[in-house]
Structure formats: C-alpha cells, structure tokens
Design an enzyme around this catalytic site. Structure first.
Site, mmCIF file in Angstrom:
data_model
loop_
_atom_site.group_PDB
_atom_site.id
_atom_site.type_symbol
_atom_site.label_atom_id
_atom_site.label_comp_id
_atom_site.label_asym_id
_atom_site.label_seq_id
_atom_site.Cartn_x
_atom_site.Cartn_y
_atom_site.Cartn_z
ATOM 1 N N GLU A 1 1.092 -1.488 0.520
ATOM 2 C CA GLU A 1 -0.108 -0.173 -0.058
ATOM 3 C C GLU A 1 1.189 1.797 0.204
ATOM 4 O O GLU A 1 0.241 2.521 0.476
ATOM 5 C CB GLU A 1 -0.941 0.194 1.544
ATOM 6 C CG GLU A 1 -2.329 -1.090 1.276
ATOM 7 C CD GLU A 1 -3.444 -1.131 2.214
ATOM 8 O OE1 GLU A 1 -4.048 -0.366 1.899
ATOM 9 O OE2 GLU A 1 -2.766 -1.255 3.324
ATOM 10 N N HIS B 1 -0.401 5.530 8.203
ATOM 11 C CA HIS B 1 -1.746 4.503 7.562
ATOM 12 C C HIS B 1 -1.524 3.257 8.398
ATOM 13 O O HIS B 1 -0.704 3.501 9.268
ATOM 14 C CB HIS B 1 -1.491 4.102 6.097
ATOM 15 C CG HIS B 1 -2.289 2.629 5.828
ATOM 16 N ND1 HIS B 1 -4.503 3.241 5.727
ATOM 17 C CD2 HIS B 1 -2.308 1.322 5.764
ATOM 18 C CE1 HIS B 1 -4.625 2.084 5.735
ATOM 19 N NE2 HIS B 1 -3.937 1.284 5.640
#
Lengths: 242, 242, 242, 242
Positions: free
Chosen positions: D85, D104
């Site tokens: 990601e 994140h």
C-alpha cells in the site's frame, strides 16, 4: 507468620505460602487493587482463620499473615492495624463450616451488577459456579446509612445470612465476596466471576443471551473444579515474577 | 517431544518449535488464558496430530508436545493427563484433510457472539476469512445437558460437522474453534477473529455497519494469507521474550 | 529543586519527593498521559505552590520542581517553559485556603461526562468524595471561543469559582481538576474519579443504578481518607519501579 | 539506510532515526499492530519519501528504511519486498506539497467510525485537528470489488483526492490515514484520533455530546502544535526502552 506463644498452633508453612500467592494473583489478575483481601481457614484449628494485616494484597508477604478467631479478633497481636472488614471472613467461616477460603474484592466488572437490577448469570462454562444464583446484599437493610463497609460482627452476620449457601454475593455500592473449599477455588471463582460480568455486559448489548441452564452450569462447575491446578500454575508464575 | 519407540516417526523439530511458539503467541495475544489449545497435523503422518499435554498454553515447552491419533489417543504415553477436549482436534483433522492446524479458545470477545443471535461478520479486511460465514455450535442439539465440553468422539464429530467447510465456529456458552492450513494461519485467524468481534460490537453501537461484501472478504483473505510472516515475526518476538 | 537566592525558603525535600512520586503515580495509573499536572502548596509559605516545569508527568524528577506564587509566576527562574495552564493551580490555592494539592488531567473516562449532560455520581464507596456534587465548567461562558485551555488568571479564577467548595470539577471538552488536603488525597481522588466514571458508564447500560446516598457517600469518603497510606504504598512501588 | 550509488542524496541520519522512533511509538501506543506504516518526505529531495521495507513497525531499524519516488518505486533496490500500500504515501506527497509525514493504520477505535455513518468529531481539545472534518473513503467507488488495499497508483490518487485538504481520512472496512507537516505531528494526530474515537463512542452512549466548535477546534489544534515535543519525549522513552 509472626511467632507466637499462644495455644493456637502455627499453620503449615505451605498454607501460608499459598495464601501469599493468592494475594498476589488476585492483584495481578486485577480482581483487587490496593483494597480487598483473601483469607483461609486455619489448617490446625477450624475456629481460626489466616489473613494479612492491613496491607495492599499485591504487597503481602508471609510475615504479614495473622491468625484471627471467628470474632475476627487477632489471636496474637492486637497492636497492628487490620482490615476493618475482617468480619466478612469471620462470620462466613462461622456460618459455613465447609468454606475454607474467602475473597472480598471491588472488581470493577462486578460493581455495575451490584448497583443495578441486572442479574449476574453464567454466560459460559468457566463460570458455571454462578448457576446457583448470585444474591445482592443491600447494607441499608441491615445497617441503615453506613460507610458501606462491613465494620461490625452484626454486619458480617447479615452478609453471611444473605450469602446463604451460595458461592458469591454482590454488595451494592461496594463490591463482592466469594467463597470456596480451597484458596485455589476461591481465587478461580473471583477471576471468572469478574470475567463473566464483562462478557455478560457485552452480550446484553448484542441481544438476548442464552445463559447456561442450571444443569449445564452445575456440570461445568464440577468439571472446572477438577482442573484448578492448570490456571493456578500460570497465575502463580505471572504473579510471583513481578 | 518425548522420545519414542513406536512406529510413528518423530516430527520435524522445527514443527514442534513452531507449535510451542504458537502456544505462547496465543497466550501473549490474549486469545487463550490458562485454557484453550492449539494443535498441528503431524508432518510425517497425516493420521496423527501434535498437541501439548494438559497445560496452560503460556507454559508449554517442546518437551510437553505429544502425538495423538485421530481418535485422540496419545500414541506413546497414556499415563499423563491430556486436554479433555482433544476430540475437537482429532475429529476436525479426520473430517478436513486440508486442515493442518486447529485452535480452540475462549477468547472473551467471541463469547457474546456465541451466546446471542448476533452474527460475527467481517468489519474490515484483516478478518476477510470470516466472509464465508461463522456457524454457531449448540451442544444441546448434539449432547443434551452437558458440562459444555467436547469430551467424546461423538461430540467432536458433531462439532466438525457443524464447522463444515468453514474456517471458524463459535460454540454457545463455551468458546470458538478455528482451523488453518498452517499454524501461522490458524493463529492469525484466532487473533483477528477476536479483534473483529470487539470492533463489530463497537460498530453496532454506533449504527448499521457496512460489512465487507463476500467478494471483498474473499480477496482480502487471500491477500492476508500472503503476508502471514509479517505479524508472526512480531508476535514471536513479543511472546518469546516474556 | 533548583537552588535559589530569593526570600522564599526551600520546601522540605520530603515534600518535593512526594510531589515527584505523585507525578509518576498519576502517569502509571493512566490518569495523565503526556499532559496534565499536579501541584502542592509550599510547606513554608502558603502563598506559593510547587509544580514541575513544562514536562510530561511520567518524566518529572526533583530537579524539575519549581515554586510559583499565586499569580502563577515562577519565583526564581522565568527563563524556562512552564505549563500554560498553571493558573488552574494558582487561582484554586488563592480561593481555597484549605486546599494543599491540585491535579489537572484529561483522564479518558471523565471526558464523556464533561461533554454530555450525564452527571458523575458515586457508584461505590471508593468514590464517596463525589457525593457532594461534580460541577461542569463551560469555558464559553467565561471566555467565549478559546483553545479550551486555562491560559489566563481570569480563566483560572472562573474555574475556581465554578469549583466552589467541591472536590472535583469536570471541564467540558477538556478534562477535569481535583483538589485535596494532601498530595495523597488528591491523587486518590483522581484515580477513583476516573474509575467511578468507567463503572458508572457500564452500570448505566445495565439499568438504573442505585448511587450512594449523600450520607453514605460522606461516611465512605471519611473512611477512605483514613486509609490513604495503603493504596499509596502500592502505587508508589508500581510507579517508581518502572 | 542501505548505501546508494544513485543520484538521490542520502537523507539526514537524524531524520531516519526520527522515522524509526515514529515506527516504534505507533506500535507501542497501539496505533499499529504488525500492519500499518509511517513515511516521511525526503529532506534533500521533495520528490522522494522514506519508509520501511515490508516489516512490522515495531521491528523497524534504520537499516530497513528505503527511499521511494512519488510513483512509490524504490529508488535503489527493487529486489526486496515493500508495503503493497505504499501508493497511499506517494500519491499524498504528490497531491499535498506541504505534507511531510504520512501514517496509515488500522487503529481499532477508528474502524467502527469508518464502517458506519457516525462522524468522527473533536470531543476534546487534544484532537482539535479533527475539527475541519473527517472524510470517509469508500473504495468501491474508486475500484469496485477489491481486497480493500490501496495497491495501485490509481487507488492512491483516489484516496488523496478524497482526503483533499484534510488531516485525516477514514477508510471503510480498512483503517485510516493521517498526514502532518512533521513526523511528530502525524504521530500525534494518529494517537489522538484513535483516543478521540474511543471517547466519542463512550460519550454517544451517555447522551448528546457537545463537540468542540470549529473555532475552538482550530485554536486548540494550533496550541497543541506548539507542544509536540512534550508527548514525543515521553512516547520515545516508552517505545525505545522496550
């Protein structure tokens, strides 16, 4: 144990050691904080019981253990400070000859059940011992407006009466008291009563829980009584390595 | 592993070590307390499986690992005490040839879902494996009034049947059982099933959650299966440094 | 304590040490995180108080303790950075001559009560001190649109006025402030106010709680004040061994 | 940092060290578990950013930090495994030139807000940065049925677009992403966004909360930005002493 010249024989060192471990486990498992206490009936004299002097359970050592008679008078040394609620222990030992250990605590998960009409019931097999019912003690009925503490033989007797033949009693605005036929059983019941309370609160928010039937609870309780050494070994390692 | 003179070859030392680590991780991550167990299918003989003797998972070492056949009879030594619920493992290995590891636990977050009609569903990608459905086992249907434990091959078979081709089953008034094609996957599923349950309870109180669609869940589960080494490395360090 | 050439005599080393321990306990018990502070009135000069410089309470040592006057101006050294909200302390010491210690915190359990109309009330005897009422401070009434902090003598005076003769005040969108006649009492009140809030939230979800009556609360508070050494000994050991 | 022969200059050692500490703090404070990541913009080349290779944040050391370009291609070494990601980071740095750090995470307290219609709002001054609004990213709108992960530049761009000029975005069925003008600010926002979510859930069960007004939130955020060193010092000590 402080040395003694009285007629009461000293308890087995193993029993005192187990009581110390019980104190530490109750603290490490968050059943007690600085307050609360655990006692055991004297192994040489059933009219006496053993408990720490006034001290946080997490700090108790063998030297702090004292013998009391069933009036909760210390046998050897009346000069120290003792738990003001020792009458919980003395009066339950008097009323329940088969009881060998008593825990009194303010476990956070149990307070909400004592303060409301919600009934604590066995949500899983680990707490089958709840299946015979969990009474709630209302001190106002016995003592009117108090500081909530079991400070007198009279209040201790009232609590023992409310407990009846059950294994645990909630005390409104105060805490809970559990009994057992051994230190290990009383500690087990303290830990899983608190855990059951937390799980039951969660389940009640999800829907209508299916609690254990009375027969399931009785059988589960008997099974668990046969496996007390397994959690004790773990709890002891956790508590005594701190 | 205890040494053996039987026809069953010894498992790879690495597998035993991984099983020990799995035990410790499940304890350190609060999936199990003193109760619960994890097993792995024998790497040299698929009709056998490996599991600890009767012991809290947090205390298990390689010397405690024992081989059982699919009837859950210990292969070498019938003199010790074993988990009374080992039939969970044996019967699932028999019914599900692809299963390599089985976890049985009483994770607190899962009990409320097993006790109510609320369905455990994947609230985020970490628990995509829940997307194929989570059955609930009602032991009364299989065994009437019991102590809730899977104490017999018959109850083990009933549980395996209720599990079907799923990855996890909740057990009313008792706990949960998860399977995987490796120890790492079964441990991963145990940890994130419990975490998903906690998050779902919170979300249900906030409003109507959007759960993962079946396709999202399947894809997420596949992705996570490709990243099992990453959490394992962390969990192992946390569990083995205690 | 930094050395000083001013007219203010140095406080007793024991008092400074107790203040350091109070800082550490509040952190270890999760009453404060990196923010929040505790002060004590100067033992040699009631128009001064002692508090750490701008530092997380968990990191405070004796060298960080500074004396302030009741205008919250540091007595000796204006070159360092100090808590911007020290006016909470100065203005309460000015308004309440009997107060010896003040805690300001953002304990997570208290924030929801400050942000809603729910009243914090004593759910058990440990928090009897809540029985005289817990006001909520709305800073908009005193200061309009602010950054929520008590950054000025004016806001400090408004807070002290809202506190009145109570032992604790919640601050909407911010936190809480507790007072005591000793460091030990103020720390005790901080810990049990937060715990009471958590228990009350749980109880409210179970049903209508029976709170302590005013007389019960008053008596319980008095009893607890007589047992402050017992939790302090435990908390000190936990906090100082980290 | 691995040594390099490319045209990208090495970052300051202090920046790499701060990034390592940020990784460890996020883990120690339970913002990330084995998953989640934090990055920082390269101090010598704003078209690059620094982040760990594929590793649990709690295990990251300086040797694991790698430079990526804004397409999230590693600058020096394409042979290792990287976070799938990483496009979250590259695309936000491209879209928001003032952003210096990106986190994140799958913080448990934030998942329920991402999965329901409940809006995350500032319940106290510590999370004033929430006051400008917290959008929710629905990956189905950008990518249809996915594994929920931001695996492509296209999905990264869609997330950056949904973030707009805000400081945090929730991701339905997945987690959250926070930005800041420094590592310390992004870490602060991660920790207090999660804590605010927990407090807001509690407050919503108590009644209708009074959230911070927009002006209060803006002022509180500015104040907190001036005190980032205070929590960082504490968190660093906690995280690096493990």
């Amino acid at each position: 144990m402080a040395t003694s010249s009285s007629a009461v024989p000293p308890p087995a060192a193993e029993l005192v050691e187990e009581l110390v471990i019980g104190n530490r486990i109750l603290f490490q498992q968050n059943v007690v904080d600085a307050f609360g206490h655990i006692s055991v009936r004297h192994d040489k004299d059933p009219t006496k019981y053993l408990m720490s002097r006034h001290l946080a359970p997490g700090l108790v050592t063998a030297d702090d253990i004292v013998a009391f008679d069933l009036d909760s008078v210390p046998v050897h040394d009346i000069s120290k400070r003792y738990y003001s609620e020792r009458f919980i222990h003395g009066e339950i030992y008097r009323a329940r000859p088969e009881v060998v250990a008593v825990v009194h605590c303010h476990a956070p998960q149990l307070i909400p059940f004592g303060a409301t009409k919600a009934m604590l019931r066995p949500i899983y097999h680990m707490s089958g011992f709840l299946g015979t019912g969990v009474p709630v003690f209302e001190i106002r009925e016995a003592g009117g407006m108090t500081d909530m503490l079991i400070r007198t033989p009279m209040l201790g007797k009232a609590l023992a009466r409310a407990l009846g033949d059950k294994q645990i009693i909630l005390m409104r605005g105060h805490g809970a008291t559990m009994v057992g036929t051994s230190i290990k059983q009383a500690v087990y019941r303290s830990i899983y009563a608190a855990l059951n309370a937390a799980l039951q609160m969660d389940a009640l928010r999800l829907g209508e829980p299916t609690f254990l039937a009375a027969e399931e609870a009785a059988k589960a309780a008997e099974s668990n009584d046969g496996a007390l050494e397994r959690p004790w070994a773990l709890w002891k390692r956790q508590a005594m390595s701190e």
